[in-house]
Design a protein around this motif. Structure first.
Motif, mmCIF file in Angstrom:
data_model
loop_
_atom_site.group_PDB
_atom_site.id
_atom_site.type_symbol
_atom_site.label_atom_id
_atom_site.label_comp_id
_atom_site.label_asym_id
_atom_site.label_seq_id
_atom_site.Cartn_x
_atom_site.Cartn_y
_atom_site.Cartn_z
ATOM 1 N N ALA A 152 0.838 -1.199 0.000
ATOM 2 C CA ALA A 152 0.000 0.000 0.000
ATOM 3 C C ALA A 152 0.874 1.250 0.000
ATOM 4 N N HIS A 153 0.561 2.203 -0.894
ATOM 5 C CA HIS A 153 1.364 3.417 -1.005
ATOM 6 C C HIS A 153 0.591 4.475 -1.786
ATOM 7 N N ALA A 154 1.086 5.702 -1.742
ATOM 8 C CA ALA A 154 0.567 6.801 -2.557
ATOM 9 C C ALA A 154 1.749 7.462 -3.242
ATOM 10 N N ILE A 155 1.524 7.976 -4.449
ATOM 11 C CA ILE A 155 2.578 8.609 -5.246
ATOM 12 C C ILE A 155 2.252 10.081 -5.451
ATOM 13 N N ILE A 156 3.259 10.948 -5.265
ATOM 14 C CA ILE A 156 3.128 12.370 -5.573
ATOM 15 C C ILE A 156 4.313 12.757 -6.453
ATOM 16 N N ALA A 157 4.026 13.326 -7.624
ATOM 17 C CA ALA A 157 5.090 13.702 -8.556
ATOM 18 C C ALA A 157 4.798 15.087 -9.125
ATOM 19 N N PRO A 158 5.732 16.049 -8.994
ATOM 20 C CA PRO A 158 5.517 17.391 -9.539
ATOM 21 C C PRO A 158 5.793 17.503 -11.027
ATOM 22 N N GLY A 159 6.245 16.417 -11.643
ATOM 23 C CA GLY A 159 6.564 16.441 -13.067
ATOM 24 C C GLY A 159 6.143 15.155 -13.745
ATOM 25 N N PRO A 160 6.502 14.990 -15.026
ATOM 26 C CA PRO A 160 6.104 13.798 -15.782
ATOM 27 C C PRO A 160 6.655 12.510 -15.179
ATOM 28 N N THR A 161 5.867 11.456 -15.288
ATOM 29 C CA THR A 161 6.308 10.133 -14.842
ATOM 30 C C THR A 161 5.917 9.088 -15.877
ATOM 31 N N VAL A 162 6.706 8.037 -15.922
ATOM 32 C CA VAL A 162 6.383 6.863 -16.731
ATOM 33 C C VAL A 162 6.393 5.668 -15.787
ATOM 34 N N THR A 163 5.307 4.918 -15.770
ATOM 35 C CA THR A 163 5.184 3.781 -14.862
ATOM 36 C C THR A 163 5.023 2.497 -15.649
ATOM 37 N N ALA A 164 5.831 1.497 -15.311
ATOM 38 C CA ALA A 164 5.712 0.172 -15.920
ATOM 39 C C ALA A 164 5.095 -0.777 -14.905
ATOM 40 N N PHE A 165 4.094 -1.539 -15.343
ATOM 41 C CA PHE A 165 3.440 -2.538 -14.499
ATOM 42 C C PHE A 165 3.879 -3.917 -14.987
ATOM 43 N N LEU A 166 4.530 -4.670 -14.114
ATOM 44 C CA LEU A 166 5.106 -5.953 -14.502
ATOM 45 C C LEU A 166 4.366 -7.092 -13.812
ATOM 46 N N PRO A 167 3.794 -8.030 -14.574
ATOM 47 C CA PRO A 167 3.117 -9.167 -13.948
ATOM 48 C C PRO A 167 4.085 -9.930 -13.048
ATOM 49 N N PRO A 168 3.765 -10.125 -11.767
ATOM 50 C CA PRO A 168 4.724 -10.739 -10.842
ATOM 51 C C PRO A 168 5.082 -12.166 -11.182
ATOM 52 N N GLY A 169 4.233 -12.854 -11.943
ATOM 53 C CA GLY A 169 4.548 -14.228 -12.297
ATOM 54 C C GLY A 169 5.233 -14.361 -13.639
#
Length: 259
Positions: free
Chosen positions: A65-82
């Motif tokens: 559990a977490h929250a993200i705060i970014a003042p600029g551009p972000t790129v997020t990759a979601f990787l299947p854990p299996g």
């Protein structure tokens, strides 16, 4: 003004681009997530821990559990854990980790390429692969019986997950399958089932369904139930999800491909 967002979903993972300042509510995504701040800092807030403030890519374990705060551009990759994310999941199981050195630079370079070009299936898969290659598993891979059960689970109707027959098909009891899943990924199998239901509702929203109909597609009781589940899993509202620019469309349950 809302941040401009683009999402490419590839197989059970994907890439999410936010072109401006942005962030999420506290949530627990059941995929390995790598958030790359392209030019500025990043703040990750976790319950019971000091906020993590860095200018480096941050890896979050599945179910953390977490929250993200970014003042600029972000790129997020979601990787299947299996799958692609197996090595990353081993590295970050149950925690949040800031990358350093060459590992961080490889990931940041791949993220910048995504921002410079068009976010499509090929670009998303290339970034996901670059992120996955930054990690080498330190223990044997996930039990193949668990992986096969996960694939079959993703193909079922989300509102009626038949965990008993899935486990039996692999020569396991339901409780043993749940134990092996928790041992591999660090969170309960029932949470992964909820994630699959949320993603079924997201696919319905992407296809233009009203929130009430999307709730039914995911097996939720009503629109309010869906809103709570989406917020807890993705840190966003169903409306925000629907407004994001999706560049891909579903081909089959649990699978996404370029149109």
């Amino acid at each position: 003004m809302a941040a401009r967002e683009h999402t490419a979903l590839v197989d059970e993972g994907g890439v999410h681009v936010v072109e401006d300042a942005g962030g999420t509510r506290r949530h627990a995504l059941h995929l390995v997530k790598l958030v790359v701040p392209v030019d500025g800092p990043l703040r990750v807030e976790r319950e019971g821990a000091r906020p993590l403030e860095v200018r480096a890519p941050v890896l979050t374990g599945a179910g953390v559990a977490h929250a993200i705060i970014a003042p600029g551009p972000t790129v997020t990759a979601f990787l299947p854990p299996g799958g692609l994310g197996a090595g990353a999941q081993v590295a970050v199981r149950g925690r949040v980790l800031a990358l350093e050195g060459a590992q961080a630079e490889r990931v940041r370079a791949a993220a910048r390429e995504v921002l410079r070009g068009r976010l499509d299936n090929a670009a998303a898969r290339e970034l996901m692969t670059a992120c996955a290659r930054a990690f080498t598993p330190e223990r044997p891979p996930v039990d193949r019986r668990v992986l096969r059960a996960m694939r079959r689970l993703a193909e079922q109707a989300p509102e009626r997950p038949a965990l008993g027959p899935l486990a039996a098909a692999e020569g396991l009891s339901r409780s043993r399958l749940s134990h092996l899943f928790h041992d591999a990924f660090g969170h309960p199998l029932r949470d992964y089932v909820t994630f699959l239901r949320v993603m079924a509702a997201v696919r319905a929203l992407v296809d233009g369904a009203a929130p009430a109909r999307a709730a039914l597609a995911g097996g939720f009781h009503d629109q309010a139930h869906l809103a709570r589940a989406v917020a807890a899993t993705l840190g966003r509202t169903p409306g925000a999800v629907a407004r994001s620019h999706f560049v891909q469309a579903p081909a089959a349950p649990g699978r996404m491909v370029a149109p």
